[in-house]
Design an enzyme around this catalytic site. Structure first.
Site, PDB file in Angstrom:
ATOM      1  N   ARG A  69       0.820  -1.224   0.000  1.00  8.88           N
ATOM      2  CA  ARG A  69       0.000   0.000   0.000  1.00  8.88           C
ATOM      3  C   ARG A  69       0.851   1.270   0.000  1.00  8.88           C
ATOM      4  O   ARG A  69       0.439   2.280  -0.551  1.00  8.88           O
ATOM      5  CB  ARG A  69      -0.930   0.015   1.206  1.00  8.88           C
ATOM      6  CG  ARG A  69      -1.798  -1.222   1.366  1.00  8.88           C
ATOM      7  CD  ARG A  69      -2.609  -1.555   0.133  1.00  8.88           C
ATOM      8  NE  ARG A  69      -3.554  -2.632   0.418  1.00  8.88           N
ATOM      9  CZ  ARG A  69      -4.198  -3.320  -0.507  1.00  8.88           C
ATOM     10  NH1 ARG A  69      -3.999  -3.062  -1.791  1.00  8.88           N
ATOM     11  NH2 ARG A  69      -5.040  -4.278  -0.163  1.00  8.88           N
ATOM     12  N   HIS A 178     -13.143 -11.388  -3.302  1.00  8.53           N
ATOM     13  CA  HIS A 178     -13.504  -9.978  -3.413  1.00  8.53           C
ATOM     14  C   HIS A 178     -14.757  -9.806  -4.280  1.00  8.53           C
ATOM     15  O   HIS A 178     -15.503  -8.835  -4.111  1.00  8.53           O
ATOM     16  CB  HIS A 178     -12.370  -9.164  -4.053  1.00  8.53           C
ATOM     17  CG  HIS A 178     -11.147  -9.062  -3.197  1.00  8.53           C
ATOM     18  ND1 HIS A 178     -10.161 -10.021  -3.194  1.00  8.53           N
ATOM     19  CD2 HIS A 178     -10.755  -8.101  -2.313  1.00  8.53           C
ATOM     20  CE1 HIS A 178      -9.201  -9.661  -2.350  1.00  8.53           C
ATOM     21  NE2 HIS A 178      -9.538  -8.509  -1.807  1.00  8.53           N
ATOM     22  N   ASP A 246     -11.690 -11.366   7.413  1.00  5.87           N
ATOM     23  CA  ASP A 246     -11.348 -10.640   6.197  1.00  5.87           C
ATOM     24  C   ASP A 246     -12.382  -9.525   6.014  1.00  5.87           C
ATOM     25  O   ASP A 246     -13.380  -9.444   6.745  1.00  5.87           O
ATOM     26  CB  ASP A 246     -11.324 -11.591   4.999  1.00  5.87           C
ATOM     27  CG  ASP A 246     -10.393 -11.124   3.887  1.00  5.87           C
ATOM     28  OD1 ASP A 246     -10.006  -9.937   3.875  1.00  5.87           O
ATOM     29  OD2 ASP A 246     -10.051 -11.945   3.016  1.00  5.87           O
TER      30      ASP A 246
END
Length: 335
Positions: A69, A178, A246
């Site tokens: 990130r 996702h 998650d």
């Protein structure tokens, strides 16, 4: 009692986000690339978060490769799969590099009062899973354990805990949680190699694990992240670290429509804290509700253990510089 670690929108804390941090069930903040522009900005942001919530958990996905990130001002970290490929040629060097990566991750994040990165990935490498892919250390579960041990040693030497993911194994499962809710119809015996790295890491004292948004119909019709069956198995294997869900914004978690009910379902299954990263409307809604833990004292103890240890940058700098030099000297081995 903490229930959810939240995402925030930008590089500065908004007034409504500051108020959210003061809510009793907000455990802290997970940071993303959208929250980073420079080291100076990150230092201000983390200081502002701590001013609002002194005990906040601040965390990030800083695995390396495509999941890093923070980049400008940080060491470019290899994908974990590069360490695995190096292991096939030079196993001792690969372990040294994995430990160096752990030192670098921990040193660079602890400078900003960030508690931990969600690493290591303990999933097995398999081309069938595009979302895991080169985030996995290796296809061989024994190699995954060896390299994860080395990475954790580096993290621990700088006072940072490790979070293994995605229990009980995402690497050989078709589908990206996702975007969909994957199913893994294999038997327990067939999944034993996937499980092996998690069991070995539990035995060596890993501090936290993240369950996957995957249904294993041979065991339960619910995703592992919402499954008391899977989490009871973890505890029965002797794991007493933190269980962190998650991201509950992911498609694999959206079988429960209401965001607050998602959080409570994960806590009911045995999670100690949850993540809600990107749906800011859901975060606002969720933080207006109350939550209950199955064992609040145990969850509080486990979450307290996630916080970064005291950090002495000057004392640790020689080890950090040596780790950087080792990584740079052997960069060609990681191509």
């Amino acid at each position: 009692m903490s229930a959810v670690i939240i995402g925030i929108e930008g590089t500065m804390l908004l007034a409504q986000e500051a108020a959210q941090l003061r809510r009793p069930f907000c455990a802290g903040v997970i940071l993303f690339s959208r929250n980073y522009s420079s080291p100076a900005q990150l230092k201000r942001l983390c200081a502002t978060i701590r001013a609002q919530h002194p005990d906040a958990i601040i965390c990030v996905d800083q695995e390396g490769g495509r999941v890093q990130r923070f980049r400008e001002g940080f060491t470019a970290l290899p994908a974990m799969g590069a360490l695995g490929r190096c292991f096939d040629r030079r196993p001792l060097l690969a372990c040294e590099l994995a430990e160096a990566v752990g030192v670098i991750i921990a040193y660079e994040l602890r400078q900003f009062s960030i508690d931990f990165s969600f690493t290591p990935v303990l999933d097995l490498h398999d081309p069938v899973s595009e979302v895991i892919g080169d985030r996995a250390l290796h296809a061989n579960p024994a190699v995954v354990v060896t390299l994860a041990d080395a990475l954790r040693r580096g993290l621990g030497n700088v006072g940072m805990i490790a979070v293994g993911k995605h229990y009980p194994g995402h690497g050989r499962v078709v589908g990206d949680s996702h975007h969909v809710l994957p199913q893994d119809p294999r038997s327990t015996d067939e999944r034993e190699p996937d499980l092996y790295p998690f069991i070995r890491q539990i035995e060596s004292g890993i501090e936290a694990l993240m369950p996957a948004h995957i249904v294993f119909p041979q065991r339960d019709h619910r995703p592992a992240s919402f499954s008391p069956v899977h989490i009871k198995e973890l505890r029965a294997r002797g794991f007493d670290g933190a269980i962190i869900s998650d991201d509950l914004d992911m498609a694999g978690a959206l079988g429960i429509a209401d965001p607050a009910e998602r959080i409570q379902a994960a806590l009911d299954a045995g999670a100690d804290v949850t993540l809600m990263c990107n749906d800011f409307s859901a975060i606002r809604q969720a933080l207006t509700r109350n939550y209950f833990h199955r064992d609040p004292a145990a969850s509080a103890r486990r979450l307290a253990n996630l916080r970064g240890r005291p950090f002495d940058a000057a004392a640790l700098e020689p080890a950090y510089r040596a780790a950087q030099e080792k990584l740079q000297a052997h960069a060609a081995q990681l191509l």
